[in-house]
Motif scaffolding. Structure first.
Motif, PDB file in Angstrom:
ATOM      1  N   ARG A  43     -19.542  11.962  18.896  1.00  0.00           N
ATOM      2  CA  ARG A  43     -18.288  12.485  19.450  1.00  0.00           C
ATOM      3  C   ARG A  43     -17.655  13.482  18.482  1.00  0.00           C
ATOM      4  O   ARG A  43     -17.140  14.522  18.892  1.00  0.00           O
ATOM      5  CB  ARG A  43     -17.324  11.343  19.748  1.00  0.00           C
ATOM      6  CG  ARG A  43     -17.590  10.700  21.080  1.00  0.00           C
ATOM      7  CD  ARG A  43     -16.461   9.745  21.472  1.00  0.00           C
ATOM      8  NE  ARG A  43     -17.083   8.568  22.047  1.00  0.00           N
ATOM      9  CZ  ARG A  43     -17.292   7.426  21.433  1.00  0.00           C
ATOM     10  NH1 ARG A  43     -16.884   7.257  20.204  1.00  0.00           N
ATOM     11  NH2 ARG A  43     -17.887   6.431  22.039  1.00  0.00           N
ATOM     12  N   GLN A  44     -17.681  13.161  17.184  1.00  0.00           N
ATOM     13  CA  GLN A  44     -17.113  14.068  16.185  1.00  0.00           C
ATOM     14  C   GLN A  44     -17.881  15.382  16.145  1.00  0.00           C
ATOM     15  O   GLN A  44     -17.295  16.458  16.081  1.00  0.00           O
ATOM     16  CB  GLN A  44     -17.115  13.418  14.806  1.00  0.00           C
ATOM     17  CG  GLN A  44     -16.097  12.306  14.658  1.00  0.00           C
ATOM     18  CD  GLN A  44     -16.229  11.578  13.330  1.00  0.00           C
ATOM     19  OE1 GLN A  44     -17.230  11.704  12.641  1.00  0.00           O
ATOM     20  NE2 GLN A  44     -15.205  10.817  12.979  1.00  0.00           N
ATOM     21  N   SER A  49     -18.405  21.180  17.510  1.00  0.00           N
ATOM     22  CA  SER A  49     -19.198  22.264  18.079  1.00  0.00           C
ATOM     23  C   SER A  49     -18.512  22.923  19.259  1.00  0.00           C
ATOM     24  O   SER A  49     -18.949  23.957  19.730  1.00  0.00           O
ATOM     25  CB  SER A  49     -20.583  21.758  18.502  1.00  0.00           C
ATOM     26  OG  SER A  49     -20.460  20.880  19.615  1.00  0.00           O
ATOM     27  N   SER A  50     -17.422  22.355  19.746  1.00  0.00           N
ATOM     28  CA  SER A  50     -16.723  22.951  20.886  1.00  0.00           C
ATOM     29  C   SER A  50     -16.005  24.234  20.500  1.00  0.00           C
ATOM     30  O   SER A  50     -15.649  25.025  21.358  1.00  0.00           O
ATOM     31  CB  SER A  50     -15.737  21.949  21.478  1.00  0.00           C
ATOM     32  OG  SER A  50     -14.650  21.748  20.597  1.00  0.00           O
ATOM     33  N   GLY A  51     -15.770  24.443  19.224  1.00  0.00           N
ATOM     34  CA  GLY A  51     -15.099  25.651  18.769  1.00  0.00           C
ATOM     35  C   GLY A  51     -13.584  25.542  18.768  1.00  0.00           C
ATOM     36  O   GLY A  51     -12.892  26.488  18.430  1.00  0.00           O
ATOM     37  N   ALA A  52     -13.066  24.403  19.148  1.00  0.00           N
ATOM     38  CA  ALA A  52     -11.618  24.229  19.223  1.00  0.00           C
ATOM     39  C   ALA A  52     -10.968  24.283  17.846  1.00  0.00           C
ATOM     40  O   ALA A  52      -9.805  24.656  17.726  1.00  0.00           O
ATOM     41  CB  ALA A  52     -11.298  22.906  19.903  1.00  0.00           C
TER      42      ALA A  52
END
Length: 92
Positions: A43-44, A49-52
């Protein structure tokens, strides 16, 4: 020497079907309706990797505002010192 009686087209079709079956079997996408349970670490990593968290947009806007108003002061000697320190570290 033995000559096979099967046609090359039949062999090609069989190979193509086998490849498609393997591709579907190895697909990492869960089928519709299946639940996937991720570990905390997964999850981390997914969140990273989402770029948020790549860019702090509030800080970027503050810098833009400071540049536009002429209030941004750039300390070139500090930049030069940091570059030299980085180069020294790489040469060790």
């Amino acid at each position: 020497m033995k000559i096979s009686s099967s046609s090359p087209h039949a062999k090609l079709a069989a190979l193509s079907t086998a490849r498609e079956s393997r591709a579907q079997a190895s697909s990492s996408q869960p089928a519709a309706g299946q639940a996937v349970d991720l570990s905390d670490t997964a999850r981390q990593l997914s969140a990273l990797s989402s770029g948020a968290h790549d860019v702090d947009m509030q800080k970027v806007q503050a810098i833009r505002d400071a540049i536009a108003s002429g209030q941004l002061k750039i300390d070139t000697s500090r930049i030069a010192d940091s570059l030299l320190a980085s180069a020294r570290e790489l040469l060790k």
